[in-house]
Design a protein around this motif. Structure first.
Motif: not given
Lengths: 313, 313
Positions: A216-217, A220-221, A224, A228, B223-225, B227, B258
């Motif tokens: 998930f991490h 997620l990164v 995102a 961004m 979530q990402a920020n 984390y 996150g």
């Protein structure tokens, strides 16, 4: 307007410490051929793709040296380069680099469809430790085996056959660092290429995260930071059980909205292919993330003026 | 070890341009009471919580002035402060600030359980335009009505009754900017408080994003920020249809991994409550995001040396 590049993520299953280089290279060539057969123009391999994730071991000098490439290409990887050029397919690959001056880096290159090296990157965010952790079966010795990357975050142009994309590269842990993404975002990156080897859990029991949370991490990164910076991103694992140490999979292709376009389902060799319209980056770059209009660097000084956290009184 | 703070997100449904202040304040007090009845110690309200999202309108001077607070508290908001102190509950609230010198900011404050103002923030990342877009029914005039925040990103300590957390505040669009989060991360932030008003789609048709995608974006960046800075985060919407302009909901509470702990299901006044163990930040801060061990600011210069993107040749 559309500028479509057909992209592949070539996830690799585990590579044992004892797997002969020729076997690993043959697996990579088969992944390359499968991606090319599906029309891919650019194939992304993992970090340290030619070897096991050797920083988990405290190695003697001979085995350590054998894990490094002294030139790129070299006879030990030439068949991959040859097959790729024959197919007219480019690729990103991570490898352990030993320079003529004796410096060691955790590096990656992107190779064009004609076999030319288009860009090179050396990992900046090295995790782990210099000294082995006493009593631990599995180490994380990247800070021992590698120097910090000294090339910064250099974006570069891909060829016209790929629609002249602005490309960036990161290696593994870099993908969790928004500073690295922003350095590329500030060069207009349209496609971020990343390979990784990420432990599925702490094999020594020092951490409460499990494989699902770590996958998930990782996802997620990618999502995102792609959003961004209004860029496509492809993030590719070496996955599965390497000699008793488990690695997450979860290789993925993410669009400039941060939406998952494809994600690996296995912990084995697996190819994902997607059409990436590079012009899908434009809306984000021109509106929400129009940096020239909206960034306020006068308030970002802390990001470069200090390294670690400084707590309020 | 556990340091538990019980937190509430007080999402607000739409506030019409014609809604009397007393009605809005009564809604906020009811949300506060509901949160307190559920044991919350700190309640987070949206951006510009006392008014409609007025930057969508080109206002005359009288209506513009009436949208601003000239002191905090003031008679028009005093009942909220009084009720909160009576309940022993603190809160974050966003408001339009007019200073004695005539400066206007899109601000937020955090108020302690005793009614004292613990921290203040002025929005740095103002979206929109200075000049109205000709022919558009709905504007985004934040760059016209507000100055860029001049306080930076000042973390501050909450009271012992809250387990002395390190708190940070952002307002709306700030939450999409990793530089802002990192500025707080570098002060050891353990809980980020954020309110927002985010359009559900472009009412003028200049953008292809729909409400589902924009809610996804809003949740993804929280979530990402969270984390990547190993912090709790609460992100609170003013939601629903304000005089024909739709706002997303999706208010959420996110843990330092996150992971979503709670998320709003409606576009109306709605309270979410969660127990936040501030010590859950420690693993991330000490391992993966141990900034002192792993950051490399010498490669981050581009983040402060340039504002907009500079493309490779």
């Amino acid at each position: 307007m559309t500028r479509v590049l057909r992209l592949a993520a070539a996830q690799m299953g585990p590579t044992s410490r004892t797997e002969p280089r020729a076997v690993t290279l043959d697996r990579m060539i088969r992944l390359l051929e499968a991606a090319a057969a599906d029309g891919a123009q650019l194939v992304v391999f993992p970090e340290l793709a030619f070897t096991t994730f050797f920083p988990r071991w405290l190695l003697d000098d001979a085995e350590l040296l054998a894990s490094f490439e002294t030139a790129m290409p070299n006879p030990g990887v030439q068949p991959l380069f040859d097959r790729a050029r024959a197919l007219g397919v480019g690729f990103y690959v991570g490898y352990a680099e030993l320079t003529p001056a004796g410096q060691r880096f955790n590096s990656s290159i992107t190779v064009g469809p004609d076999g030319a090296i288009l860009g090179k990157y050396r990992k900046v965010h090295l995790p782990g430790s210099v000294e082995p952790r006493p009593g631990d079966r599995f180490q994380q010795l990247e800070k021992r085996y590698f120097e910090y990357g000294d090339l910064g975050f250099p974006a570069f142009r891909g060829p016209q056959a790929w629609q002249s994309p602005i490309l960036g590269m990161l290696v593994c842990n870099d993908r969790r660092w928004p500073e690295a993404w922003r350095a590329y975002g500030l060069q207009g990156v349209e496609l971020m290429l990343m390979g990784y080897n990420s432990a599925a859990y702490d094999p020594n029991g020092g951490n409460t995260e499990d494989a699902a949370l770590r996958t998930f991490h990782s996802t997620l990164v990618a999502q995102a930071n792609a959003y961004m910076n209004a860029t496509w991103a492809v993030s590719v694992a070496k996955a599965g059980d390497e000699d008793g140490s488990a690695l997450i999979g979860g290789s993925c292709i993410v669009d400039p909205n941060g939406v998952l376009v494809a994600q690996a389902k296995t912990l084995e060799d697996e190819v994902l292919v997607a059409d990436c319209d590079l012009d899908a980056c434009r809306q984000g770059k021109e509106k929400m993330f129009n940096f020239a209009a909206h960034r306020r660097p006068e308030h970002y000084r802390r990001l470069v003026d200090q390294v670690g956290a400084v707590l309020p009184a």
